[in-house]
Design an enzyme around this catalytic site. Structure first.
Site, PDB file in Angstrom:
ATOM      1  N   ASP A 237       1.077  30.325 -43.104  1.00  0.00           N
ATOM      2  CA  ASP A 237       1.648  28.874 -43.250  1.00  0.00           C
ATOM      3  C   ASP A 237       2.909  28.941 -42.224  1.00  0.00           C
ATOM      4  O   ASP A 237       3.384  27.756 -41.785  1.00  0.00           O
ATOM      5  CB  ASP A 237       1.940  28.353 -44.403  1.00  0.00           C
ATOM      6  CG  ASP A 237       0.404  27.840 -45.134  1.00  0.00           C
ATOM      7  OD1 ASP A 237      -0.539  27.932 -44.580  1.00  0.00           O
ATOM      8  OD2 ASP A 237       0.455  28.056 -46.295  1.00  0.00           O
ATOM      9  N   MET A 733     -10.128  41.845 -16.011  1.00  0.00           N
ATOM     10  CA  MET A 733     -10.391  41.472 -17.083  1.00  0.00           C
ATOM     11  C   MET A 733      -9.113  41.126 -17.871  1.00  0.00           C
ATOM     12  O   MET A 733      -9.284  39.959 -18.811  1.00  0.00           O
ATOM     13  CB  MET A 733     -11.159  42.264 -17.941  1.00  0.00           C
ATOM     14  CG  MET A 733     -10.739  43.416 -18.566  1.00  0.00           C
ATOM     15  SD  MET A 733     -11.651  44.629 -19.470  1.00  0.00           S
ATOM     16  CE  MET A 733     -12.102  43.318 -20.999  1.00  0.00           C
TER      17      MET A 733
END
Length: 851
Positions: A237, A733
Site C-alpha cells: 500500500d 528488445m
C-alpha cells in the site's frame, strides 16, 4: 590450472582474436567506482519514486535521521568482515506478504554471513518466534539461492495472537536466548514493527522472569542482556510514513497495470466502462499512481473524497469522453474510498450509477490478492537488497542505548529512522481521515503525493479550461533512440500546454523532421491513449540539428514556434548544446527549450534517472529469470548476457543486482586479466556447491577487446569439464514493450513540469512583440536531483560530461556495485594499493582521492 597457464591462455586468446591492446584507461575526473561498501550518494541524487518530501537534511517527514547509510572505507574493511563474529541475527516476515520480501531476507542472510554472524530464519512470522523448535533454523549461503525472483515470502508469514500476549512474548524471548540471538530483523507493516518495539522494551523484564522461572541461566541472561531491533517496511500500500517506497509497492503497481492494459483492449472492443477496485484501505497511493499511469477517467481515494455532487460530475465526464470519440471508460477505486461524510463508495455503487444514468455496459473487476502475487519488479528487488544490507549493519552496530529503528529509503540512500516515530506519523494520517480532516491527511502523505494528485486532476479534464487568447506556440519532439515512456511524456506535455491556452505542435522524426517541416498541430484527443504505448509514436531519429540550422530556423519562423520541448537521450542533450551555439548565428534559435531525459541507457547528464530505463531494466530481469531457471534445470551452466547502454553500465549493474548475477562487466569499472581469472575461479568453486549455475552480465561497450564473444570463448575454455557456457545478446528488445508504471508516472510528471516551466519562460522572454531567449537558463535539462525535478542549463552541464563516452562523469549507482559482489559471495578486497587481490572495487587514479 596454474595461474601461469591461465595467463598464457588468456593472452594467446587476445593476440589471436584482436591483437594485444591495452584496455581503455580512465583519466582524472572521469567516473570511477568507490572503495565504499555502501556509500551515501552525492546530495544531488534522488529516487523518482519518492512519495514524501525531505524538509531538511537531518529529517525525513520531520522525523530525525538516526544515522546515515553505513559507510565503510578500505581502512574499515577488516572490521566489517569481523563485525558479526560471535553474534546471531534472526530474520522474520510478518503481516501481509509483499513482493521483494525475499530479496530483503536474502540480503540479510548473506551480508550477515559476510560479517561473520550466524543468521537464523524464523518461519511463519511471530508465530514461529513463539513456537520455536524447527520454526527457527540456521540459514546458509545456499539456502537463499533462487529466492530473489520469487514473490511472497518463502519463510512464511502469519497473524499471531499469541505474540500480542505477554506469555507469548515470554516464550519468544526464551527461544531467542537459548539460541544466543540478540538481533532481530522484522520485515512487515506498522503493526508488525510496533509489536517488535514492544518486545524490545519488555526484554529486560522478560529475561528476569525467565531466569526466576529457571528457564535460562544467569550467564545466558547476561549474554543476552539487550535486544536490537531493526524494521524493514514491507507493504504493497505504500502507507508507511518516513520512507519513499515500501517493499512491494512497485510490484503491486506492475500487477495492476498489467490488468488495466489487458482490460483496455476488451473494453474498447465492446465500448464498455470498467470499474477497477485496487487495494488501499487507508492509503490511495496505488489507486492514484495507477490513474496517472493509465489515464483513467476518474479515481476515488480515501485521502480526498469527491465533492457532494460527484455523481453528476462523474456521469458528465464519462459522457463527454464518449462524445469525443473514446470507446471506453476506466474508473479506479481504492478499496477504502469514502465520501466527505465518511460513507464508503464501493465499486458496485459506481457501476449501478453508470448503468442507471448513462446506460453504459459497465463491468466491475476487483483485483484483490493478485496485487500481492507474482514476480517482484526490479525496483523491489534492489530496494529489498539495499534495505537488507543496511539492516544488518544497523543491528550489528547497535548498543543498549540505540532505539529500535526502521531502515527507510530517502532519495537514493538508506537512512535509519526511529521506528515508533514513523509509526506515529503513519497513525496520524489515519486519524486525520477518521476526523474528516482530509486536507491534513493529504499534507501528511507528503508533497509528492499532493503533486501526483494535482497533475492527475489537470490531465483528467475532458474539456480543457478555455483560456482567452491562445498566445504561445510550443513544439514537442522526440530525439535519439526510442524509449518506453516517451509517448506518456508527449501526452502530458501536449495536454498541459493546451490547458494553459497554448497552441501545441508535434514534430515527427526529431530534428530531421523539424528541418523538413514535418510538423502538425495536436489537439486534446490527438494524444488519447498514448500513456501505455511503448516506443515513439512521433518517430525519433539520432540526427543532430547543427547541419540543418538554416532549415530549422526557417520552420521555426514559418510555424511561429516560440518554445521547444525535446524528449530524448544523449542526442537530445547534445542537440540542445548545438542549439545554444547556433543562437550566435540564427536569432530564430533564441527560443526557450527544455530537454526531458528519455533513454534506456540512463546516461543523460543532469538527471539520475531517464524515462525508459526502468522498463528496460525490468525486461532484462525477466529474461535473466528465465535463463536462471533454464540453468537451474540443466545444472553446471553459465550464461553470459549482453545488455545495452553504450558506455554507461547502469543497466548491467542494476540488472545484475536485481537478477542475482555473479558478475557485471562495465566500462566505468575497468577489468583486467585478474578480474576475469577471479570470476572464472569463483564459478568453478560455485559449481562445487548446491547452486550449480552462473549468470554474468556484460555492458555492450565495457571493453573493446573483451567482447561478449571473447568472454564466452574464455569461459567455455576454462570451464571445460566443470561447466558449460552460453551467451545471449538481448539487443533491441530492451527498447520495446509497454512502459512500466514507474516510467509512465515519471514521464507524465516530467512532461507537466516541463510545460509549466516553458509557459513561464516564454512570458519572461517576450520582448518588443517577439520571443528572444538568449540566456543560459533558457535552455535546460529537466532532471531528477535532490529529490525534486530541477532545471539545469545545458551549458553548465558540459563540465560534468564525458563527451567521448557519452556518460556523466559522476554516476550515483556506482556506489551500489559492491553490494552486487558481496551478495554473489566474493571475498572483496577494498584495498586500493598496488598489492590488490583478484577482486577490485576501486583503483586510485591520478588526481583522485579515496572516499
Amino acid at each position: 590450472m596454474r595461474k601461469e597457464e591461465f595467463h598464457l591462455k588468456f593472452f594467446m586468446c587476445v593476440i589471436q582474436s584482436r591483437g594485444l591492446v591495452r584496455p581503455p584507461q580512465r583519466t582524472a575526473g572521469e567516473a570511477s567506482t568507490s572503495s565504499t561498501l555502501i556509500q551515501k550518494p552525492p546530495p544531488e541524487t534522488d529516487n523518482l519514486k519518492s512519495l514524501h518530501a525531505m524538509d531538511d537534511p537531518g529529517t525525513v517527514e520531520g522525523i530525525p535521521v538516526l544515522k546515515n547509510e553505513w559507510i565503510m572505507t578500505h581502512e574499515e574493511h577488516h572490521a566489517a568482515k569481523t563485525l558479526g563474529i560471535g553474534k546471531a541475527i534472526a530474520v522474520l516476515t510478518s503481516g501481509g506478504d509483499a513482493q521483494g520480501m525475499n530479496a530483503a531476507v536474502r540480503a540479510v542472510v548473506r551480508v550477515g554471513i559476510f560479517t561473520g554472524a550466524r543468521v537464523f530464519f524464523v518461519h511463519e512470522g511471530y508465530q514461529g518466534l513463539v513456537d520455536g523448535g524447527d520454526h527457527i533454523r540456521e540459514a546458509t549461503w545456499e539456502s537463499v539461492s533462487m529466492m530473489l525472483q520469487l514473490g511472497g515470502t518463502v519463510i512464511g508469514s502469519a497473524r499471531c495472537k499469541d505474540f500480542r500476549e505477554r506469555e507469548g512474548r515470554l516464550r519468544a524471548a526464551h527461544n531467542l536466548v537459548k539460541r544466543g540471538i540478540t538481533n532481530l530483523c522484522v520485515i512487515g507493516g506498522d503493526g508488525s514493527l510496533t509489536g517488535a518495539d514492544t518486545f524490545r522494551s519488555e526484554w529486560s523484564d522478560l529475561l528476569s522472569d525467565l531466569q526466576k522461572a529457571g528457564k535460562i541461566t544467569a550467564e545466558e541472561a547476561t549474554k543476552s542482556s539487550y535486544l536490537n531491533i531493526v524494521g524493514l517496511v514491507g507493504s504493497i500500500d505504500n502507507d508507511f510514513c518516513g520512507t519513499d517506497m515500501t517493499i512491494g509497492t512497485d510490484s503491486a503497481l506492475h500487477r495492476i497495470i498489467e490488468i488495466v492494459d489487458a482490460i483496455t483492449t476488451t473494453a474498447q472492443s465492446h465500448q464498455r466502462t470498467f470499474v477497477l477496485e485496487v487495494m488501499g484501505r487507508h492509503c490511495g497511493y496505488l489507486a492514484l499512481v495507477t490513474s496517472l499511469s493509465c489515464g483513467a477517467d476518474w479515481v476515488f481515494i480515501p485521502e480526498c473524497p469527491p465533492d457532494d455532487d460527484w455523481e453528476e460530475h462523474l456521469c458528465r465526464r464519462l459522457s463527454e469522453t464518449r462524445t469525443r470519440g473514446s470507446r471506453l471508460n476506466i474508473i479506479i477505486v481504492a478499496e477504502g474510498a469514502i465520501d466527505k461524510n465518511g460513507k464508503p463508495i464501493t465499486s458496485e455503487d459506481i457501476k449501478n450509477l453508470v448503468v442507471k444514468r448513462l446506460g453504459y455496459d459497465t463491468r466491475v473487476t476487483v483485483l484483490g490478492h493478485v496485487q500481492r502475487g507474482g514476480t517482484p519488479s526490479a525496483f523491489d528487488r534492489i530496494l529489498g537488497s539495499r534495505m537488507g544490507v543496511e539492516a544488518v549493519m544497523a543491528l550489528l552496530e547497535g548498543t543498549p542505548d540505540t532505539p529500535a529503528c526502521v531502515v527507510s529509503l530517502s532519495g537514493n540512500q538508506a537512512v535509519r529512522l526511529p521506528l515508533m516515530e514513523c509509526v506515529q506519523v503513519t497513525k496520524d494520517v489515519t486519524k486525520a481521515m477518521n476526523d474528516r480532516k482530509f486536507d491534513e491527511a493529504m499534507k501528511l502523505r507528503g508533497r509528492s503525493f499532493m503533486n501526483n494528485w494535482e497533475v492527475y486532476k489537470l490531465l483528467a479534464h475532458v474539456r480543457p479550461p478555455v483560456t482567452k487568447g491562445s498566445t504561445h506556440t510550443v513544439a514537442v519532439m522526440n530525439v535519439g533512440a526510442p524509449a518506453a515512456g516517451m509517448n506518456a511524456a508527449v501526452r502530458s506535455t501536449v495536454r498541459i500546454g493546451l490547458i494553459q491556452g497554448n497552441r501545441v505542435l508535434v514534430v515527427h522524426d526529431g530534428f530531421e523532421g523539424l528541418a523538413k517541416g514535418q510538423i502538425e498541430e495536436a489537439g486534446w484527443s490527438y494524444v488519447g491513449g498514448w500513456t501505455g504505448q511503448g516506443g515513439s509514436k512521433l518517430g525519433t531519429k539520432r540526427t543532430l540539428p547543427k547541419k540543418s540550422f538554416e532549415q530549422i530556423s526557417a520552420n521555426i519562423t514559418k510555424f511561429n514556434i516560440q518554445g521547444l520541448v525535446i524528449i530524448g537521450g544523449f542526442e537530445a542533450y547534445t542537440g540542445g548544446l548545438e542549439l545554444m551555439e547556433g543562437r550566435k548565428q540564427f536569432d530564430e534559435l533564441c527560443i526557450p527549450f527544455v530537454v526531458i531525459p528519455a533513454t534506456v541507457s540512463n546516461n543523460v547528464p543532469g538527471s539520475d534517472f531517464s524515462v525508459g530505463a526502468d522498463t528496460a531494466l525490468n525486461t532484462i530481469c525477466t529474461t535473466c529469470d528465465r535463463i536462471k531457471q533454464s540453468a537451474a534445470g540443466t545444472k553446471r551452466r553459465v550464461f553470459i548476457i549482453e545488455t545495452m547502454g553504450g558506455y554507461c553500465g547502469y543497466l548491467a549493474t542494476m540488472a545484475g543486482l536485481a537478477a542475482g548475477a555473479d558478475a557485471a562487466y562495465i566500462f566505468e569499472e575497468p577489468f583486467t586479466i585478474r578480474d576475469l581469472q577471479a570470476n572464472v575461479e569463483h564459478l568453478v568453486q560455485k559449481m562445487k556447491t548446491t547452486v550449480k549455475r552462473g549468470l554474468v552480465l556484460r555492458n555492450e561497450k565495457c571493453n573493446e577487446n573483451y567482447t561478449t564473444d571473447f568472454i564466452f570463448n574464455l569461459y567455455s575454455e576454462e570451464g571445460k569439464g566443470i561447466f558449460d557456457s552460453r551467451k545471449n545478446v538481448l539487443g533491441h528488445m530492451q527498447q520495446g514493450g509497454s512502459p512500466t508504471p514507474f516510467d509512465r508516472n515519471f514521464a507524465t510528471k516530467m512532461g507537466a513540469k516541463a510545460m509549466n516551466w516553458m509557459s513561464g519562460k516564454i512570458k519572461e522572454s517576450y520582448r518588443n512583440g517577439r520571443i528572444f531567449a538568449n540566456t543560459p537558463d533558457s535552455g535546460c535539462v529537466l532532471g531528477m536531483r535532490k529529490r525534486a525535478l530541477v532545471f539545469q542549463p545545458v551549458t553548465e552541464l558540459k563540465d560534468q560530461t564525458d563527451f567521448e563516452h557519452r556518460i556523466p562523469k559522476e554516476q550515483w549507482w556506482l556506489k551500489l556495485r559492491p553490494i552486487l559482489k558481496i551478495l554473489a559471495k566474493y571475498e572483496i578486497d577494498l584495498d586500493t594499493s598496488e598489492h590488490a587481490h583478484l577482486e577490485h572495487i576501486s583503483r586510485k587514479r591520478s588526481g583522485e582521492t579515496s572516499i
